[in-house]
Scaffold this active site. Structure first.
Site, PDB file in Angstrom:
ATOM      1  N   LEU A  97      86.445 -39.601 -93.064  1.00  0.00           N
ATOM      2  CA  LEU A  97      87.854 -39.339 -92.779  1.00  0.00           C
ATOM      3  C   LEU A  97      88.104 -39.009 -91.316  1.00  0.00           C
ATOM      4  CD1 LEU A  97      88.726 -37.156 -95.901  1.00  0.00           C
ATOM      5  CD2 LEU A  97      89.101 -39.607 -95.585  1.00  0.00           C
ATOM      6  N   GLY A  98      87.106 -38.422 -90.666  1.00  0.00           N
ATOM      7  CA  GLY A  98      87.296 -38.053 -89.271  1.00  0.00           C
ATOM      8  C   GLY A  98      86.102 -37.300 -88.743  1.00  0.00           C
TER       9      GLY A  98
ATOM     10  N   ASP B  58      95.455 -21.357 -83.238  1.00  0.00           N
ATOM     11  CA  ASP B  58      95.548 -22.746 -82.774  1.00  0.00           C
ATOM     12  C   ASP B  58      96.588 -23.477 -83.620  1.00  0.00           C
ATOM     13  OD1 ASP B  58      95.056 -24.949 -81.198  1.00  0.00           O
ATOM     14  OD2 ASP B  58      93.261 -25.564 -82.262  1.00  0.00           O
TER      15      ASP B  58
ATOM     16  N   LYS C 195      83.232 -31.155 -95.106  1.00  0.00           N
ATOM     17  CA  LYS C 195      82.918 -31.090 -93.676  1.00  0.00           C
ATOM     18  C   LYS C 195      81.426 -30.840 -93.544  1.00  0.00           C
ATOM     19  CE  LYS C 195      85.585 -29.019 -90.647  1.00  0.00           C
ATOM     20  NZ  LYS C 195      86.284 -27.995 -89.822  1.00  0.00           N
TER      21      LYS C 195
ATOM     22  N   SER D 289      84.368 -32.049 -82.807  1.00  0.00           N
ATOM     23  CA  SER D 289      83.373 -31.754 -81.789  1.00  0.00           C
ATOM     24  C   SER D 289      82.036 -31.329 -82.376  1.00  0.00           C
ATOM     25  CB  SER D 289      83.894 -30.646 -80.860  1.00  0.00           C
ATOM     26  OG  SER D 289      84.237 -29.491 -81.617  1.00  0.00           O
ATOM     27  N   PHE D 290      82.037 -30.821 -83.610  1.00  0.00           N
ATOM     28  CA  PHE D 290      80.761 -30.368 -84.170  1.00  0.00           C
ATOM     29  C   PHE D 290      80.640 -30.672 -85.663  1.00  0.00           C
ATOM     30  CE2 PHE D 290      83.728 -26.886 -84.496  1.00  0.00           C
ATOM     31  CZ  PHE D 290      83.522 -26.356 -85.753  1.00  0.00           C
TER      32      PHE D 290
ATOM     33  N   LYS E  48      81.620 -33.756 -89.104  1.00  0.00           N
ATOM     34  CA  LYS E  48      82.241 -34.953 -89.652  1.00  0.00           C
ATOM     35  C   LYS E  48      82.799 -34.593 -91.028  1.00  0.00           C
ATOM     36  CE  LYS E  48      79.096 -38.192 -87.330  1.00  0.00           C
ATOM     37  NZ  LYS E  48      78.070 -39.246 -87.511  1.00  0.00           N
ATOM     38  N   VAL E  49      83.911 -35.244 -91.387  1.00  0.00           N
ATOM     39  CA  VAL E  49      84.564 -34.942 -92.653  1.00  0.00           C
ATOM     40  C   VAL E  49      84.600 -36.208 -93.510  1.00  0.00           C
ATOM     41  CG1 VAL E  49      86.641 -34.093 -93.786  1.00  0.00           C
ATOM     42  CG2 VAL E  49      85.975 -33.165 -91.557  1.00  0.00           C
TER      43      VAL E  49
END
Length: 440
Positions: free
Chosen positions: A38-39, A157, A62, A42-43, A45-46
């Site tokens: 899915l995406g 954030d 994740k 920076s640290f 992957k999902v």
């Protein structure tokens, strides 16, 4: 004769994407069938994934590679994300975390799947929203952040990129990697946050100025920027030169979206106040007539439901409990069980979950507590203005951690600590391997 009901097929899971992921198996830890990538961040992957025990349950996982990506900077972010999400279960507009698994080399965060993309992309692709649609998203965002603050979490954030949409088009606040917990501020003898983080275009001016700030007021500013963005598909302060942007903020140099109602303009004006002392708070927003129009208050949960959590399970095929909670190589997950400055104790047990629950119920009833059992092994004892909540976390095969947390509902905890704790502790000894905290 009525026709039989149609067969309902389980949700279709896209095939595994092997691009850059050749080392990942199709089935993860004998529990999840991995699907589409899915995406990536920076640290981590999902991936989309299907639960093997329930073919109708689709989740997001994740995957964090501890060996390649976890360093001294990333470690607290991962701990913060897990800790924050564990505190924020049960709000309909906050992305839920289902469980955490780990091996010596990887951490797997199993989370709710939101397939509608993020709000930023939706607005950029489709243009500004109607006031009615923008209000719905704004209501959900403010409600979720207010819930965060009530539970001691500041996101830090807040931006539309981190507002995911589920299949029904509802917001799911995500990415708590920069979040701050209230206890962390208390450990520094201050309720004021000091770390400057977030995205400049959405961060409050006091955050950008790198001075102490109130997390709630700072996130109220971010909500103002997001409301402006939803109604105009533009940002109020957008400049690649941070210094120039800061000057525009101080001078309130922005063009109000048009056409919008006077009430919407009023909220934007009061939220985009560079002075946090006079800026509208989220509590004030939630009392505003524009906000309250067609607003549906999230259904409140009982005190025990708010405190309970699902298991945070750690795969033990390649790792022992000591690998997980010690300060050895790789990510230190001991922060998940750290009870400093909390009103709680913690014990380990080698008993079955059912045995622990049975003992808590028996001891609580004998000592005159009201007993309420929640989901996934959470159980609460109530007496007067004091509630004691038990959470069970499985950290290894045949090894459970039980957190015993006191919930203050209006005083009375001193009496509980001095008079009732010894009796409760003695009653639990039959299921206790070791006690690990004297925080109460």
């Amino acid at each position: 004769m009525e026709a039989p009901p149609p067969r309902v097929s389980p949700p279709q899971l896209p095939p595994l994407s092997r691009t850059g992921s050749n080392t990942l198996p199709t089935t993860l830890l004998n529990k999840y069938e991995l699907g589409k990538l899915l995406g990536r961040g920076s640290f981590a992957k999902v991936y989309a994934a299907r639960c093997l025990a329930d073919k109708n349950k689709i989740v997001a996982i994740k995957i964090i590679d501890k060996v390649r990506t976890v360093d001294t900077a990333m470690e607290p972010r991962i701990i913060a994300e897990i800790s924050a999400m564990r505190l924020l279960l049960h709000h309909p507009n906050i992305l839920n975390i289902h469980e955490v698994m780990a091996t010596k080399t990887k951490i797997f965060l199993v989370m709710e799947l939101a397939l509608g993309g993020d709000l930023f992309t939706k607005v950029v692709q489709r243009g500004k929203l109607s006031e009615t649609k923008a209000r719905k998203y704004f209501q959900q965002l403010v409600s979720a952040l207010h819930f965060c603050h009530q539970n001691g979490v500041t996101h830090r954030d807040v931006k539309p990129h981190n507002l995911l949409l589920d299949a029904n088009g509802n917001i799911k606040v995500s990415d708590f990697g920069l979040s701050a917990l209230a206890e962390a501020a208390q450990n520094n003898n201050s309720a004021v946050l000091q770390t400057a983080c977030g995205t400049p275009a959405f961060a409050a001016p006091e955050v950008m100025a790198r001075r102490g700030y109130d997390g709630g007021k700072a996130e109220a500013w971010s909500c103002g920027v997001i409301l402006f963005f939803l109604l105009s598909a533009k940002l109020p302060f957008d400049d690649t030169n941070i210094a120039a942007m800061y000057k525009k903020i101080q001078r309130r140099e922005y063009q109000m979206p048009s056409p919008i109602s006077k009430s919407a303009k009023s909220i934007i004006t009061q939220l985009l106040d560079p002075n946090p002392n006079t800026r509208m708070s989220l509590e004030q927003v939630m009392k505003h007539s524009w906000f309250l129009k067609n607003y549906e208050l999230p259904t409140p949960n009982s005190i025990f439901e708010l405190e309970q959590t699902k298991y945070c399970k750690f795969d033990t095929s390649n790792v022992t409990a000591f690998d997980i909670i010690s300060l050895s190589s790789g990510l230190d997950l001991s922060g998940l069980f750290d009870s400093r400055n909390r009103r709680e104790k913690r014990f380990t047990s080698m008993e079955k979950l059912e045995r622990i629950v049975e003992t808590v119920r028996e001891v609580g009833g004998r000592l005159g507590y009201r007993v309420e059992e929640g989901k996934s092994g959470a159980i609460g004892l109530g007496k007067g203005r004091v509630a004691v909540v038990f959470e069970v976390l499985e950290i290894a095969e045949n090894l459970l951690v039980v957190e015993v947390k006191v919930v203050e509902t209006g005083g009375g905890c001193v009496e509980f600590q001095e008079v009732q704790w010894v009796e409760l502790k003695d009653g639990l000894q039959g299921v206790v391997l070791n006690w690990h905290s004297d925080a109460l």
